[in-house]
Design an enzyme around this catalytic site. Structure first.
Site, PDB file in Angstrom:
ATOM      1  N   GLY A  39       0.814  -1.200   0.000  1.00 64.27           N
ATOM      2  CA  GLY A  39       0.000   0.000   0.000  1.00 64.27           C
ATOM      3  C   GLY A  39       0.850   1.253   0.000  1.00 64.27           C
ATOM      4  N   GLY A  43       3.060   6.407   8.004  1.00 63.15           N
ATOM      5  CA  GLY A  43       3.284   7.804   8.340  1.00 63.15           C
ATOM      6  C   GLY A  43       3.159   7.963   9.843  1.00 63.15           C
ATOM      7  N   CYS A  46       5.569   9.121  14.831  1.00 60.16           N
ATOM      8  CA  CYS A  46       6.550   8.330  15.577  1.00 60.16           C
ATOM      9  C   CYS A  46       7.491   7.521  14.689  1.00 60.16           C
ATOM     10  CB  CYS A  46       5.816   7.400  16.549  1.00 60.16           C
ATOM     11  SG  CYS A  46       4.852   8.278  17.802  1.00 60.16           S
ATOM     12  N   LYS A  49       9.945   9.300  12.189  1.00 65.33           N
ATOM     13  CA  LYS A  49      10.918  10.088  12.958  1.00 65.33           C
ATOM     14  C   LYS A  49      11.886   9.186  13.702  1.00 65.33           C
ATOM     15  CE  LYS A  49       9.245  11.801  16.702  1.00 65.33           C
ATOM     16  NZ  LYS A  49       9.922  10.881  17.652  1.00 65.33           N
ATOM     17  N   LYS A 109      -3.581   7.087   9.407  1.00 61.75           N
ATOM     18  CA  LYS A 109      -4.148   5.757   9.559  1.00 61.75           C
ATOM     19  C   LYS A 109      -5.600   5.924  10.003  1.00 61.75           C
ATOM     20  CE  LYS A 109      -2.844   5.007  14.414  1.00 61.75           C
ATOM     21  NZ  LYS A 109      -2.136   4.093  15.353  1.00 61.75           N
ATOM     22  N   ARG A 116      -0.095  13.848  11.043  1.00 64.03           N
ATOM     23  CA  ARG A 116       1.364  14.018  10.982  1.00 64.03           C
ATOM     24  C   ARG A 116       1.976  13.049   9.976  1.00 64.03           C
ATOM     25  NH1 ARG A 116       2.962  13.359  17.141  1.00 64.03           N
ATOM     26  NH2 ARG A 116       1.282  11.818  16.930  1.00 64.03           N
TER      27      ARG A 116
END
Length: 219
Positions: A39, A43, A46, A49, A109, A116
């Protein structure tokens, strides 16, 4: 996730179906089926980063070569977003200027309003920058999305959002998107093209309703 997305790239090149291959690989208990769905990638605030922070710390310790795999994970994840833009361009004859594109999903999600590092909004912004008129819908994240991407259009209802759309992109796997009245949806849209960026829509059901379905890693 990045492994199966890399495999999806190979499947697209060969004409294979990545979902079949993922199911076969999932029989190996050392791999399993969880996360083996190709997919748009991950993102959030957490994981991306933390991956980059881990790589940076390894570099400070002089052990950065040991984490080459994480650099590739990050690269594959970003490449999925670029591939989604490419798929949209392909579906629209190579030119995005002046096209109307509807995007289902703004959060990174489902079941959150967190945007974010949202893959869906990253794709939406890129399509806008390439000249498309982009309408975004999401059950929870529209208020947050409006603040960070005011240049996009926003509609609460997913069926109303496809009004006169040349293309529909499914980019956040909210469960309610799997229960939409597809005939009502088709009556609103300008064309019957959908790209499933999460691999959770029932392609057979959509095709039976008159839609042309495209998905990552599928012929």
């Amino acid at each position: 996730m990045s492994f199966i997305n890399a495999i999806a790239e190979v499947c697209e090149a060969s004409g294979a179906d990545v979902t079949t291959l993922a199911d076969i690989l999932g029989h190996d208990t050392r791999i399993g089926r969880r996360g083996m769905r190709p997919g748009l990638g991950f993102g959030g605030g957490c994981l991306p980063k933390d991956i980059r922070g881990f790589m940076a710390r390894a570099g400070e310790l002089g052990a950065d070569r040991a984490l080459t795999i994480l650099r590739e994970v990050d690269a594959i994840n970003n490449r999925c977003r670029e591939r989604m833009v490419d798929l949209a361009r392909e579906q629209l004859g190579g030119n995005l200027a002046g096209k109307r594109i509807t995007i289902w999903g703004a959060s990174f999600k489902p079941r959150t309003d967190d945007i974010r590092d949202s893959p869906a909004l990253a794709v939406a912004q890129k399509l806008h920058d390439l000249g498309a008129t982009v309408t975004v819908t999401d059950p929870q994240a529209l208020d947050n999305a409006r603040k960070t991407h005011p240049e996009l259009d926003y509609v609460d209802d997913p069926i109303t959002a496809v009004q006169e759309a040349d293309l529909l992109l499914h980019l956040t796997e909210w469960p309610q998107y799997s229960h939409i009245d597809l005939h009502r949806l088709l009556a609103r849209a300008a064309t019957s093209r959908v790209v499933d960026g999460r691999g959770t829509l029932n392609a057979r059901t959509w095709r039976e309703a008159g839609w042309t379905v495209r998905a990552l890693g599928r012929p």
